[in-house]
Design a protein around this motif. Sequence first.
Motif, short mmCIF file in Angstrom:
data_model
loop_
_atom_site.label_atom_id
_atom_site.label_comp_id
_atom_site.label_asym_id
_atom_site.label_seq_id
_atom_site.Cartn_x
_atom_site.Cartn_y
_atom_site.Cartn_z
N GLY A 23 75.74 69.88 28.82
CA GLY A 23 75.26 71.11 28.19
C GLY A 23 73.78 71.32 28.39
O GLY A 23 73.16 70.71 29.26
N SER A 24 73.23 72.18 27.56
CA SER A 24 71.83 72.59 27.74
C SER A 24 70.83 71.72 26.96
O SER A 24 69.63 71.91 27.11
N THR A 25 71.31 70.78 26.17
CA THR A 25 70.41 69.91 25.43
C THR A 25 69.87 68.84 26.36
O THR A 25 70.64 68.16 27.04
N ASP A 43 74.35 73.73 18.94
CA ASP A 43 74.51 73.49 20.37
C ASP A 43 75.01 72.08 20.64
O ASP A 43 75.89 71.87 21.49
N GLU A 44 74.47 71.12 19.93
CA GLU A 44 74.89 69.73 20.13
C GLU A 44 76.34 69.52 19.65
O GLU A 44 77.10 68.79 20.30
N GLU A 46 78.69 71.75 19.76
CA GLU A 46 79.53 72.33 20.82
C GLU A 46 79.62 71.41 22.02
O GLU A 46 80.70 71.24 22.60
#
Length: 80
Positions: A23-25, A43-44, A46
């Motif tokens: 993902g984006s993290t 976000d995390e 997900e």
Amino acid sequence: MNITDRALLLIGQSNLSDLTRAGSTDYNRWVSIKRGRARVGADEIEILGKVYPQYRWWLTTGEVMPEIKQISPESNTASN
């Protein structure tokens, strides 16, 4: 155990590089979360659900549903 505790449990048993790629993290944020310097965000959650699809229901609700292969790390068994 609340959603943050469940997320931290998964993060603790995860390879942070794998989570970063999923993902984006970024890696440093995962490290900060794991060490308690940052809070787990949506976000995390997900990303964890994406990496661990068998734990999605447990991650968000704390419940298991083995009949639909939604388990927890503790149970780690699902009905066939």
